[in-house]
Design a protein around this motif. Sequence first.
Motif, short mmCIF file in Angstrom:
data_model
loop_
_atom_site.label_atom_id
_atom_site.label_comp_id
_atom_site.label_asym_id
_atom_site.label_seq_id
_atom_site.Cartn_x
_atom_site.Cartn_y
_atom_site.Cartn_z
N ALA A 337 -9.38 2.59 -2.10
CA ALA A 337 -8.92 1.20 -2.19
C ALA A 337 -7.40 1.13 -2.18
CB ALA A 337 -9.47 0.55 -3.46
N THR A 338 -6.75 2.04 -2.89
CA THR A 338 -5.29 2.06 -2.91
C THR A 338 -4.74 2.44 -1.54
OG1 THR A 338 -5.29 2.60 -5.26
CG2 THR A 338 -3.26 3.03 -4.05
N LEU A 339 -5.37 3.42 -0.90
CA LEU A 339 -4.93 3.82 0.44
C LEU A 339 -5.06 2.66 1.42
CD1 LEU A 339 -3.95 6.39 2.01
CD2 LEU A 339 -6.33 6.63 2.76
N ASP A 340 -6.15 1.91 1.33
CA ASP A 340 -6.34 0.75 2.21
C ASP A 340 -5.24 -0.29 1.97
OD1 ASP A 340 -8.59 1.88 3.29
OD2 ASP A 340 -10.01 0.69 2.11
N ALA A 341 -4.87 -0.49 0.71
CA ALA A 341 -3.80 -1.45 0.40
C ALA A 341 -2.47 -0.99 0.98
CB ALA A 341 -3.70 -1.63 -1.11
N LEU A 342 -2.19 0.30 0.91
CA LEU A 342 -0.96 0.83 1.50
C LEU A 342 -0.94 0.60 3.00
CD1 LEU A 342 -0.63 4.28 -0.33
CD2 LEU A 342 0.65 2.20 -0.81
N ALA A 343 -2.08 0.82 3.64
CA ALA A 343 -2.16 0.63 5.10
C ALA A 343 -1.94 -0.84 5.46
CB ALA A 343 -3.50 1.12 5.62
N ARG A 344 -2.56 -1.74 4.69
CA ARG A 344 -2.41 -3.18 4.96
C ARG A 344 -0.96 -3.63 4.83
NH1 ARG A 344 -7.07 -3.65 1.75
NH2 ARG A 344 -5.78 -4.34 -0.01
N ASP A 345 -0.24 -3.03 3.89
CA ASP A 345 1.14 -3.44 3.63
C ASP A 345 2.16 -2.70 4.50
OD1 ASP A 345 0.05 -5.07 1.74
OD2 ASP A 345 0.61 -3.83 0.01
#
Length: 421
Positions: A337-345
């Motif tokens: 979930a954190t990795l996905d957030a980093l990718a989105r940002d």
Amino acid sequence: MTLHLTDDDNSMLHGEQGPAAAFAMEVLAAFARSVGARTLLDISRAHIDGCLYHGQVSLDFVDRLVGGGGRVRVPTTLNVGAIDLIHPELMRMTPSERVPGARLMKAHQELGCEPTFTCAPYQSRFRPTFGEQIAWGESNAIVFANSVIGARTNRYGDFIDLCCAITGRAPAWGLHLDEQRRGQLLFRLSGFPDSLEPSDALFVATGLLVGAQAGDRTPVIDGLPPPRSEDQLKALGAAAASTGAVALFHAVGVTPEAPTLEAAFDGAAPLEAVAIRPGDVRRTLQRLSTVPDGSAIAAVCLGTPHFSRDEWDRLVLLLEQNAPHPAVPIFVNTSRATLDALARDGMLELVQRFSVRPVVDTCTYLTPILDPTAGAVMTNSGKWAHYAPGNLGFDVAFGELEDCVASASAGRVVRLDSYYV
């Protein structure tokens, strides 16, 4: 001692809700009797530590539940497995080594578990609330849930945690009960300046010292400065659960069940009082490192427990100020979930330009990702430094996050903090 079961408990036990529920209730009831519980209680969520492959028995147990039509009754998250399923190219495993580990992770999903594969479910959308009755595995998650959040769980090991999830029940025993949550041992920080800085190293060392002396008793820590973020309490709890079996700690004026020293002990006197002095902190941190300052390092490992978004933000600022040497990769364990957030940002692409290699679904201290012949590894994690030499055979240097980034840039152990002198 007699264990009193409800009609629904007995319905599961006698097979009326399927063979998987019957098997899970049979195991859970036997466990409850062994710890002296008189009843079971409802839980609202579970976290399963058993998806890390330890041998055929791991698969046999879960496959029996899958074959019996098992489904978890409550929202259930999964701890780390043996494989990074998103970045399989990182794994130093043969195909025959990967297959059972991946199968075990998939089998848990077939039971309805959420594929979180993180040791920090408390920093996700599945975070419990104060007073919530839960059944969690994973030592650092247990101590965080009990201590920092004020949720209620015992130290549930492999298989028992999954039986709790399948039945939605747990033994009414131990830290689920008010009277078992009072402090037992007092640890008082003594001899520090009044304006004590809440450094990461202080929280790690305090956790290591408390765990080593408390064992499985509940410690109360007095004199701890307010943390800069909950990640420092995460590091303290993970360290205490590594050197000891701490499932709950109280920090006076910091954690929710310890507004005062008297409240932390529920009016009782401590069984023992222990002073933690600056010299104790310094010696504890020195012992974490197996190589001297100035030694060459081959890699940096961060995120044990898994890196939060706040920790990523801190890391990015440091990388922009002091770029690592290309020959010193920085491995960061984090959640999907954190990795996905980093990718989105747009941050993921940025950190990868700095030789940062995200690792998800697992952790670098327990599975073969690092090159075992490359050399010493630096980490900011007390847990990683405590376990990796025995698990993986690496030499380790411990330091603050700032030390780790500076060392990655220099290619050798660099100290920026007086705690190590």
